[in-house]
Motif scaffolding. Structure first.
Motif, PDB file in Angstrom:
ATOM      1  N   TYR A   1       2.169  61.600  11.472  1.00 37.53           N
ATOM      2  CA  TYR A   1       1.213  62.508  10.576  1.00 37.53           C
ATOM      3  C   TYR A   1       0.908  61.532   9.423  1.00 37.53           C
ATOM      4  O   TYR A   1       1.578  60.973   8.637  1.00 37.53           O
ATOM      5  CB  TYR A   1       1.832  63.721  10.365  1.00 37.53           C
TER       6      TYR A   1
ATOM      7  N   SER B   1      -5.485  64.078   6.550  1.00 40.57           N
ATOM      8  CA  SER B   1      -6.662  63.456   7.149  1.00 40.57           C
ATOM      9  C   SER B   1      -7.689  62.784   6.107  1.00 40.57           C
ATOM     10  O   SER B   1      -8.407  62.138   6.374  1.00 40.57           O
ATOM     11  CB  SER B   1      -7.505  64.636   7.702  1.00 40.57           C
TER      12      SER B   1
ATOM     13  N   ASP C   1      -7.631  64.182  13.361  1.00 39.34           N
ATOM     14  CA  ASP C   1      -8.656  63.278  13.107  1.00 39.34           C
ATOM     15  C   ASP C   1      -9.156  62.925  11.585  1.00 39.34           C
ATOM     16  O   ASP C   1      -9.299  63.948  11.043  1.00 39.34           O
ATOM     17  CB  ASP C   1     -10.047  63.688  14.035  1.00 39.34           C
TER      18      ASP C   1
ATOM     19  N   ARG D   1      -9.099  58.248  16.453  1.00 37.12           N
ATOM     20  CA  ARG D   1      -9.697  58.608  17.949  1.00 37.12           C
ATOM     21  C   ARG D   1     -10.514  57.473  18.775  1.00 37.12           C
ATOM     22  O   ARG D   1     -10.689  57.657  19.897  1.00 37.12           O
ATOM     23  CB  ARG D   1     -10.650  59.881  17.534  1.00 37.12           C
TER      24      ARG D   1
ATOM     25  N   TRP E   1     -11.479  60.776  23.012  1.00 34.85           N
ATOM     26  CA  TRP E   1     -10.556  60.340  22.206  1.00 34.85           C
ATOM     27  C   TRP E   1      -9.031  59.603  22.567  1.00 34.85           C
ATOM     28  O   TRP E   1      -8.637  59.706  23.660  1.00 34.85           O
ATOM     29  CB  TRP E   1      -9.932  61.652  21.447  1.00 34.85           C
TER      30      TRP E   1
ATOM     31  N   HIS F   1      -6.382  58.673  20.375  1.00 32.89           N
ATOM     32  CA  HIS F   1      -5.391  59.425  19.673  1.00 32.89           C
ATOM     33  C   HIS F   1      -5.620  60.934  19.119  1.00 32.89           C
ATOM     34  O   HIS F   1      -7.019  60.973  19.312  1.00 32.89           O
ATOM     35  CB  HIS F   1      -4.593  58.579  18.492  1.00 32.89           C
ATOM     36  N   ASP F   2      -4.840  61.399  18.354  1.00 34.92           N
ATOM     37  CA  ASP F   2      -5.161  62.547  17.604  1.00 34.92           C
ATOM     38  C   ASP F   2      -5.281  63.820  18.691  1.00 34.92           C
ATOM     39  O   ASP F   2      -5.972  63.659  19.673  1.00 34.92           O
ATOM     40  CB  ASP F   2      -6.277  62.467  16.757  1.00 34.92           C
TER      41      ASP F   2
END
Length: 378
Positions: free
Chosen positions: A48, A51, A325, A331, A349, A351-352
């Motif tokens: 994490y 964003s 994202d 992404r 995408w 990742h995320d």
């Protein structure tokens, strides 16, 4: 703000000022590690970063730390995906800039996470991406590029300068000491991918002797952290190489240090199910709990539907990259470092899990995460 940690934090600062050395502590026994792991729910979470933050510095610097945004996004992690942990990167320059302020913001972050039933894993050092971190204003994301502003900790100049070791030690002892008895912290990840030569467009940017210096610092970093006698386990994840079995001649000195010093074993894998299962089998003989602290690269075959059920079945803790994202733009795939995407969205995408408004990338993925959590709890 520091009411929960003021006394231990001040004690750590006093030790650093006098040069006193904390009594030596030992690596957890396999039995102690197993007892700790058996007391935990199955670990499910995400790497994490808020964003709005392009890197670790933006996440925790006073001017850009955003507790309201963090509160909202960690709420999504728990409510939409049933997560009980997040893996979060810290940075040594934040300690040097303002130890008390940085510690207070980490304390506030942990309080937010606690309200959502989340116990973070905190990462101390990282050898990936930009090797020249600078405090203050952090650049804007490069359009269409994966993780274009992530920074290493420590930076390469600090790594090769022996005079900076005292700072690195003060940081580790200070931040670990401040939270060593804090049950809001799940674990400490001492060094992320210490044998990574940089990654992305930085693979050829290491200074002479940098790799050898990391190899020498890694056991020290474990000792500095362990010297604070944390109630949480220490780890550092393996991520490359053909074979991780205990008797494998392919294990490097760096990997042997990671395995010998980690209380619980961790690894990264962004590959297909067969590779993922192979890595678990290679790590089982070490007789310690296993966490996968990075996974999920959809276009590489590491998808929630393919990988998450394996981790749940094997009771391997699962922490994918990443959650929401945002400025890191993960992404986009790794190859965007060489060929930036000229479109707003990749076809799939990389990742995320969530759009910036909290909408899951795929509702079926969110349902799968929750189902895996519920089945593990039975």
């Amino acid at each position: 703000m520091l009411h929960r940690l003021a006394l231990p934090f001040l004690a750590v600062l006093a030790l650093a000022a006098t040069g006193a050395v904390a009594p030596a502590a030992q690596r957890w026994s396999a039995a102690k590690a197993a007892e700790w792991y058996d007391a935990q729910p199955w670990t499910s979470g995400a790497n994490y970063i808020a964003s709005n933050a392009i890197n670790q510095l933006a996440m925790f610097q006073a001017d850009t730390f955003d507790p309201d945004l963090i509160d909202r996004e960690l709420g999504w992690a728990h409510d939409k995906f049933g997560m009980n942990t997040v893996r979060v990167y810290l940075h040594d320059l934040l300690w040097e800039q303002d130890a008390a302020g940085f510690t207070g913001r980490v304390d506030r972050f942990l309080g937010i996470a606690e309200r959502h039933g989340i116990r973070p894993i905190l990462v101390l050092f990282d050898s990936c991406w930009d090797p020249d971190p600078v405090l203050g204003y952090q650049r804007k994301p490069v359009p269409g590029v994966h993780n274009s502003g992530w920074v290493q900790s420590p930076g390469r100049q600090d790594l090769v300068n022996p005079a900076r070791e005292a700072h690195l030690r003060a940081y580790v002892e200070g931040i670990v000491g401040a939270f060593a008895n804090d049950r809001r912290v799940l674990a400490w990840d001492v060094w992320n991918e210490p044998d990574n030569p940089g990654g992305g467009s930085y693979n050829d940017k290491q200074l002479p002797g940098e790799a050898a210096r990391i190899e020498a610092l890694l056991p020290k970093a474990f000792a500095w952290a362990r010297g604070q006698k944390p109630i949480q386990p220490l780890t550092s994840a393996l991520w490359q190489g053909p074979d991780w079995h205990p008797d494998s001649p392919a294990l490097t000195p760096m990997q042997r240090t990671q395995l010998a010093e980690s209380d619980i074993v961790s690894f990264h894998n962004y590959e297909k199910p067969a590779s993922f299962e192979k890595r678990i089998a290679e790590l089982r003989p070490y007789g310690r709990p296993i966490l996968c602290t990075e996974w999920m690269a959809r276009t590489e075959g590491s998808t929630p539907e393919a990988i998450l059920p394996i981790g749940q079945r094997e009771r391997v803790g699962m922490i994918n990259w990443g959650l929401v994202d945002g400025a890191t733009q993960t992404r986009f795939p790794w190859n965007s470092w060489k060929r930036p995407y000229d479109r707003e969205e990749p076809p799939v995408w990389f990742h995320d899990l969530l759009q910036t408004d909290g909408t899951p990338y795929a509702q079926a993925e969110a349902a799968l995460f929750r189902r895996m959590r519920d089945e593990a709890a039975r």
